[in-house]
Design an enzyme around this catalytic site. Structure first.
Site, PDB file in Angstrom:
ATOM      1  N   THR A   1       0.834  -1.230  -0.135  1.00 36.66           N
ATOM      2  CA  THR A   1      -0.006   0.137   0.012  1.00 36.66           C
ATOM      3  C   THR A   1       0.840   1.408   0.077  1.00 36.66           C
ATOM      4  O   THR A   1       1.900   0.967   0.474  1.00 36.66           O
ATOM      5  CB  THR A   1      -1.069   0.053   1.503  1.00 36.66           C
TER       6      THR A   1
ATOM      7  N   VAL B   1     -11.757  -6.425  -2.102  1.00 39.06           N
ATOM      8  CA  VAL B   1     -11.396  -5.141  -1.452  1.00 39.06           C
ATOM      9  C   VAL B   1     -10.996  -5.423  -0.008  1.00 39.06           C
ATOM     10  O   VAL B   1     -11.205  -6.013   0.926  1.00 39.06           O
ATOM     11  CB  VAL B   1     -12.613  -4.143  -1.377  1.00 39.06           C
TER      12      VAL B   1
END
Length: 298
Positions: A178, A207
């Protein structure tokens, strides 16, 4: 936690960025990764120096990382089981808890820009899939060919993952990544931004934590601002970002945090996590445990 670089308690402009928790970063990539996170932190800090808001700064920093193919966000995002890219992002303003998020978006260069538009131009907090794509078009965000976001490295990683273990197991923290930023501006306002391509070989429509307020990040002027990184399913289960504002202790993955007084921290449990911070004109950056480089900015 495996590491804990800390900033001073002096109140001032602060930007901290991370480039994602990783199982390891190859020697040939380390300098490029370090340069990328340093550019992002410097961009965010320059925005603050020019009078920009914390929201402006975290968005600007994350855009730099989304545009850098070394990171798992925007260009460079990992591929799902079908070899496609689905990206997630979120942003939050600590002044009033305004927030915006998008998930499973495709063919967009900078998902964090779209997340901010959700926050500022809609009555909602979260748009996903086709609805997010239509909103992007309505806002004038150009659609780009997915091939412009797919790198050769991402293709090779997907091929390797499929050969090694088939479908990604939901409980496996491998291949997490991320990017994120937190900031404190001259008015005492806090913000965070987080963006990701998810995990390699994920199911279509999967997700993780990154677009979920309270898990992938959180910002509150009364508490602080956090952006997390790591295995999304694990982070979601404990609502890590919100929890971390009360207890910066052993967690799952990694995070960056800036308090309302300007104290900052970067922590991780993975083997490495690229991070950089700028405060009082000093840039600090690192990747591995006990490795920090400090540079005075002009």
């Amino acid at each position: 936690m495996a590491a804990s670089p800390r900033g001073s308690m002096d109140v001032g402009l602060v930007v901290v960025v991370h480039g994602g928790g990783a199982s390891n970063i190859s020697a040939d990539r380390k300098e490029r990764v370090r340069e990328g996170i340093s550019r992002a932190a410097t961009e965010g800090y320059n925005i603050l120096k020019a009078g920009g808001s914390a929201v402006d700064a975290v968005e600007g920093a994350v855009i730099i990382l989304e545009n850098d193919p070394e990171f798992n966000a925007g260009c460079g995002s990992v591929l799902n089981v079908k070899g496609d890219i689905e990206m997630d992002a979120s942003i939050m303003d600590g002044r009033d808890l305004s927030s915006g998020a998008v998930s499973a978006v495709r063919c967009i260069e900078n998902p964090i820009k779209l997340a901010r538009l959700v926050m500022e131009k809609t009555p909602h907090c979260f748009l996903t899939g086709q609805g997010a794509q239509k909103f992007a078009a309505d806002m004038g965000i150009p659609e780009i060919p997915v091939e412009k976001l797919i790198t050769e490295r991402s293709k090779k990683h997907l091929e390797k993952e499929k050969l090694e273990k088939g479908a990604q197991k939901a409980d496996c923290p491998k291949n997490s990544g991320t990017v994120g930023a937190v900031a404190l501006d001259c008015r005492g306002n806090l913000a965070y931004a987080t963006s990701t391509g998810g995990i390699i070989n994920k199911m279509v429509g999967r997700v993780g934590d990154s677009p979920c307020i309270g898990a992938g990040g959180y910002a509150d002027n009364n508490l602080g601002a956090v952006s997390t990184t790591g295995h999304g399913e694990s982070i979601l289960k404990v609502n890590l970002a919100r929890l971390a504002l009360f207890h910066v202790e052993q967690g799952l993955g990694g995070l960056i945090l800036v308090s309302k007084t300007g104290d900052w921290v970067a922590k991780w449990t993975s083997a490495s996590m690229p991070w950089a911070a700028v405060k009082n004109g000093k840039l600090q950056a690192g990747i591995d445990l006990c490795e920090t480089k400090t540079t005075d900015l002009p």
